[in-house]
Structure formats: structure tokens, C-alpha cells
Design a protein around this motif. Structure first.
Motif, PDB file in Angstrom:
ATOM      1  N   ASP A 126     -52.155  88.083  13.678  1.00 12.51           N
ATOM      2  CA  ASP A 126     -51.084  87.172  13.278  1.00 12.51           C
ATOM      3  C   ASP A 126     -51.095  85.908  14.140  1.00 12.51           C
ATOM      4  O   ASP A 126     -50.841  84.801  13.657  1.00 12.51           O
ATOM      5  CB  ASP A 126     -49.722  87.861  13.403  1.00 12.51           C
ATOM      6  CG  ASP A 126     -49.497  88.898  12.312  1.00 12.51           C
ATOM      7  OD1 ASP A 126     -50.191  88.833  11.281  1.00 12.51           O
ATOM      8  OD2 ASP A 126     -48.619  89.774  12.497  1.00 12.51           O
ATOM      9  N   SER A 127     -51.412  86.075  15.412  1.00 11.71           N
ATOM     10  CA  SER A 127     -51.417  84.953  16.343  1.00 11.71           C
ATOM     11  C   SER A 127     -52.487  83.936  15.986  1.00 11.71           C
ATOM     12  O   SER A 127     -52.213  82.733  15.885  1.00 11.71           O
ATOM     13  CB  SER A 127     -51.624  85.470  17.769  1.00 11.71           C
ATOM     14  OG  SER A 127     -51.699  84.402  18.680  1.00 11.71           O
ATOM     15  N   TYR A 128     -53.735  84.389  15.772  1.00  9.26           N
ATOM     16  CA  TYR A 128     -54.786  83.411  15.507  1.00  9.26           C
ATOM     17  C   TYR A 128     -54.684  82.831  14.098  1.00  9.26           C
ATOM     18  O   TYR A 128     -55.031  81.671  13.866  1.00  9.26           O
ATOM     19  CB  TYR A 128     -56.190  83.942  15.817  1.00  9.26           C
ATOM     20  CG  TYR A 128     -56.768  85.024  14.941  1.00  9.26           C
ATOM     21  CD1 TYR A 128     -57.101  84.797  13.615  1.00  9.26           C
ATOM     22  CD2 TYR A 128     -57.060  86.284  15.480  1.00  9.26           C
ATOM     23  CE1 TYR A 128     -57.685  85.785  12.835  1.00  9.26           C
ATOM     24  CE2 TYR A 128     -57.633  87.277  14.713  1.00  9.26           C
ATOM     25  CZ  TYR A 128     -57.943  87.032  13.384  1.00  9.26           C
ATOM     26  OH  TYR A 128     -58.516  88.017  12.615  1.00  9.26           O
ATOM     27  N   LEU A 129     -54.174  83.613  13.151  1.00  9.26           N
ATOM     28  CA  LEU A 129     -54.020  83.062  11.807  1.00  9.26           C
ATOM     29  C   LEU A 129     -52.876  82.054  11.748  1.00  9.26           C
ATOM     30  O   LEU A 129     -52.951  81.057  11.032  1.00  9.26           O
ATOM     31  CB  LEU A 129     -53.799  84.183  10.797  1.00  9.26           C
ATOM     32  CG  LEU A 129     -55.037  85.038  10.485  1.00  9.26           C
ATOM     33  CD1 LEU A 129     -54.673  86.164   9.535  1.00  9.26           C
ATOM     34  CD2 LEU A 129     -56.151  84.188   9.891  1.00  9.26           C
ATOM     35  N   ALA A 130     -51.818  82.296  12.514  1.00 12.93           N
ATOM     36  CA  ALA A 130     -50.716  81.328  12.574  1.00 12.93           C
ATOM     37  C   ALA A 130     -51.202  80.013  13.177  1.00 12.93           C
ATOM     38  O   ALA A 130     -50.846  78.919  12.707  1.00 12.93           O
ATOM     39  CB  ALA A 130     -49.559  81.897  13.395  1.00 12.93           C
ATOM     40  N   ALA A 131     -52.038  80.113  14.211  1.00 14.92           N
ATOM     41  CA  ALA A 131     -52.582  78.906  14.835  1.00 14.92           C
ATOM     42  C   ALA A 131     -53.481  78.163  13.852  1.00 14.92           C
ATOM     43  O   ALA A 131     -53.433  76.926  13.753  1.00 14.92           O
ATOM     44  CB  ALA A 131     -53.357  79.278  16.097  1.00 14.92           C
ATOM     45  N   ALA A 132     -54.306  78.905  13.106  1.00 10.66           N
ATOM     46  CA  ALA A 132     -55.187  78.283  12.121  1.00 10.66           C
ATOM     47  C   ALA A 132     -54.370  77.625  11.014  1.00 10.66           C
ATOM     48  O   ALA A 132     -54.656  76.502  10.582  1.00 10.66           O
ATOM     49  CB  ALA A 132     -56.131  79.325  11.531  1.00 10.66           C
ATOM     50  N   ARG A 133     -53.335  78.320  10.567  1.00 12.59           N
ATOM     51  CA  ARG A 133     -52.490  77.783   9.503  1.00 12.59           C
ATOM     52  C   ARG A 133     -51.827  76.474   9.940  1.00 12.59           C
ATOM     53  O   ARG A 133     -51.685  75.541   9.153  1.00 12.59           O
ATOM     54  CB  ARG A 133     -51.438  78.816   9.107  1.00 12.59           C
ATOM     55  CG  ARG A 133     -50.531  78.390   7.970  1.00 12.59           C
ATOM     56  CD  ARG A 133     -49.556  79.507   7.622  1.00 12.59           C
ATOM     57  NE  ARG A 133     -50.257  80.638   7.049  1.00 12.59           N
ATOM     58  CZ  ARG A 133     -50.529  80.760   5.755  1.00 12.59           C
ATOM     59  NH1 ARG A 133     -50.159  79.804   4.915  1.00 12.59           N
ATOM     60  NH2 ARG A 133     -51.160  81.806   5.292  1.00 12.59           N
ATOM     61  N   SER A 134     -51.427  76.407  11.207  1.00 11.83           N
ATOM     62  CA  SER A 134     -50.744  75.208  11.694  1.00 11.83           C
ATOM     63  C   SER A 134     -51.657  73.981  11.669  1.00 11.83           C
ATOM     64  O   SER A 134     -51.170  72.847  11.649  1.00 11.83           O
ATOM     65  CB  SER A 134     -50.226  75.441  13.113  1.00 11.83           C
ATOM     66  OG  SER A 134     -51.300  75.472  14.043  1.00 11.83           O
ATOM     67  N   LEU A 135     -52.984  74.220  11.674  1.00 10.15           N
ATOM     68  CA  LEU A 135     -53.931  73.098  11.660  1.00 10.15           C
ATOM     69  C   LEU A 135     -54.189  72.562  10.264  1.00 10.15           C
ATOM     70  O   LEU A 135     -54.616  71.417  10.111  1.00 10.15           O
ATOM     71  CB  LEU A 135     -55.263  73.528  12.282  1.00 10.15           C
ATOM     72  CG  LEU A 135     -55.242  73.881  13.765  1.00 10.15           C
ATOM     73  CD1 LEU A 135     -56.612  74.372  14.200  1.00 10.15           C
ATOM     74  CD2 LEU A 135     -54.816  72.680  14.601  1.00 10.15           C
ATOM     75  N   VAL A 136     -53.958  73.402   9.232  1.00 10.54           N
ATOM     76  CA  VAL A 136     -54.324  72.986   7.887  1.00 10.54           C
ATOM     77  C   VAL A 136     -53.148  72.864   6.932  1.00 10.54           C
ATOM     78  O   VAL A 136     -53.270  72.241   5.885  1.00 10.54           O
ATOM     79  CB  VAL A 136     -55.359  73.952   7.272  1.00 10.54           C
ATOM     80  CG1 VAL A 136     -56.624  73.977   8.094  1.00 10.54           C
ATOM     81  CG2 VAL A 136     -54.787  75.353   7.126  1.00 10.54           C
ATOM     82  N   ALA A 137     -51.994  73.474   7.269  1.00 10.57           N
ATOM     83  CA  ALA A 137     -50.862  73.461   6.345  1.00 10.57           C
ATOM     84  C   ALA A 137     -50.100  72.161   6.440  1.00 10.57           C
ATOM     85  O   ALA A 137     -49.799  71.697   7.546  1.00 10.57           O
ATOM     86  CB  ALA A 137     -49.926  74.628   6.659  1.00 10.57           C
TER      87      ALA A 137
END
Length: 229
Positions: free
Chosen positions: A213-224
Motif C-alpha cells: 500500500d505504501s509504495y503504490l500510494a507513492a506511485a499513485r501520487s506521481l501520476v494521479a
């Protein structure tokens, strides 16, 4: 695996099978340039037309990609991977992240429960390669190491169907990682990955899910886009 001369009969089928095996095994990795036609002809002991027919079939299947004036490159490792890559190119990075979330959260928890010592070693080795590539500022090596890390986690589930499905997603995931991971943002400290390796080693499925959840949230914050995160 070296190419070998083929026997008379279903020559093109045998050539096709050998080329597919080299691609599927990773001996010809995605993004690499395959040997030139004269070299393939000599190694396989067949005519140019046979080699061309086999290569063309793999191009149609999406496993190979011709580049005018340059040569032919490996595009995907399987028909499934090629199909998923085509579909992923029509999707947003967020769509791919949603698929990753569904697969990787459960895979991480299962890996924590089922992993072997060999699995832990493979995950830790991939994590180390990931850190080294980030420290060197080598984007291509970083993306490859990142994918190897996630594949090692999925392999630790011991679920052959999941492993095959995830392998088919590799090319789409490569595009996702390239899109979301920025070396300027110090991916060595990109949250979740080191924590995931530790959680699996500690056999802690809850911590493993939290790390994903942590790394996907960080990834999402870069593209969303703002307002959709």
C-alpha cells in the motif's frame, strides 16, 4: 540455450519453437536486439525464407518488433504479455496501478506465509540490485531490478498460475514503473520496498500488505491528477 540445426519436415515450426524458447527463457530479453538474419540462418541450418517466416510470425504475435534500418527487437515474452502490453498502451498509468494493487497486495501477504529461505534470498538480492542501480543513477538497470524484485515476491507465493499471469504483465508493468519511478526522487528511499522484503522475511502478511500500500500510494501520487488521488 544455443540454437541448433533443425531436421527436415516441419522446419518452420521447429525454428519458431526455438526462437520462442529463447524469448520465453529470457535469453533474448525484452528490449534486446535478436541476431541478424544471416547468423540465424547459419545457426539453424535452414533457408532465409524459413527464418523470415518464423520471425514474421513472432512479429504478428507481438513478441518481436522490427525497426526499419536497425533490426528486430524483442517486444514481449509471450502472446499474453504482448496482448497485455497492447492493452496497457491504451490505458492510463492509474489503470495499471489499480491492477498492480489487486495482484501485489494479496501476492505479498501470501509470499509472507509461504516463502522459503531461497525466496527470501532472491527478494533481498533483487532489492540490493535495485538500490545499487538507484545509487548509480542507471534508470534502465533500476527498472529491470525493480521488476525483478516484484517478480521474486510473486514467485515466493508458490502459485504457478499467479506467477505466469504476472510474467505476462511484465511488459505493461515495465511501462508503469518507467512512468512512475523517477530517479530524481531518490528511488532508493521510495517507500515500501525495503519494508516489503523485511515483512516477507519475518513472515508478517499484514506488514507485507501495508508495504505494498505504501509504495503504490507513492506511485499513485506521481501520476494521479489533483483531486483524483
Amino acid at each position: 540455450m544455443a540454437l541448433s540445426a533443425v531436421r527436415a519436415g516441419r522446419v518452420c515450426d521447429e525454428v519458431l519453437a526455438q526462437l520462442e524458447a529463447l524469448i520465453a527463457s529470457g535469453e533474448w530479453p525484452v528490449g534486446s536486439k535478436i541476431p541478424p538474419e544471416p547468423e540465424l540462418v547459419a545457426a539453424l541450418g535452414v533457408g532465409r525464407n524459413t527464418v523470415r517466416e518464423a520471425v514474421r510470425a513472432l512479429e504478428h504475435a507481438g513478441l518481436l518488433e522490427p525497426r526499419r534500418g536497425d533490426g528486430t527487437y524483442v517486444r514481449a515474452t509471450s502472446d499474453l504479455g504482448a496482448a497485455l502490453l497492447r492493452r496497457a498502451r491504451r490505458c492510463t498509468a492509474l489503470d495499471v496501478l489499480d491492477v498492480r494493487a489487486g495482484l501485489e497486495r494479496d501476492a505479498a501477504a501470501t509470499a509472507a506465509l509461504r516463502r522459503t529461505d531461497a525466496d527470501v534470498a532472491a527478494i533481498q538480492a533483487a532489492a540490493a540490485a535495485r538500490r545499487a542501480a538507484a545509487a548509480a543513477g542507471d534508470r534502465d538497470a533500476f527498472v529491470s531490478a525493480d521488476l525483478a524484485f516484484h517478480q521474486a515476491v510473486v514467485a515466493a507465493t508458490g502459485n504457478g498460475v499467479l506467477v505466469e499471469l504476472y510474467a505476462g504483465l511484465t511488459e505493461a508493468l515495465r511501462h508503469s514503473v518507467t512512468t512512475t519511478d523517477d530517479l530524481d526522487d531518490d528511488p532508493a528511499s521510495f517507500p515500501g520496498h525495503e519494508e516489503l522484503a523485511t515483512a516477507i522475511a519475518d513472515r508478517d502478511p499484514d506488514a507485507a500488505r501495508a508495504a505494498v500500500d505504501s509504495y503504490l500510494a507513492a506511485a499513485r501520487s506521481l501520476v494521479a491528477p489533483e483531486g483524483t488521488r
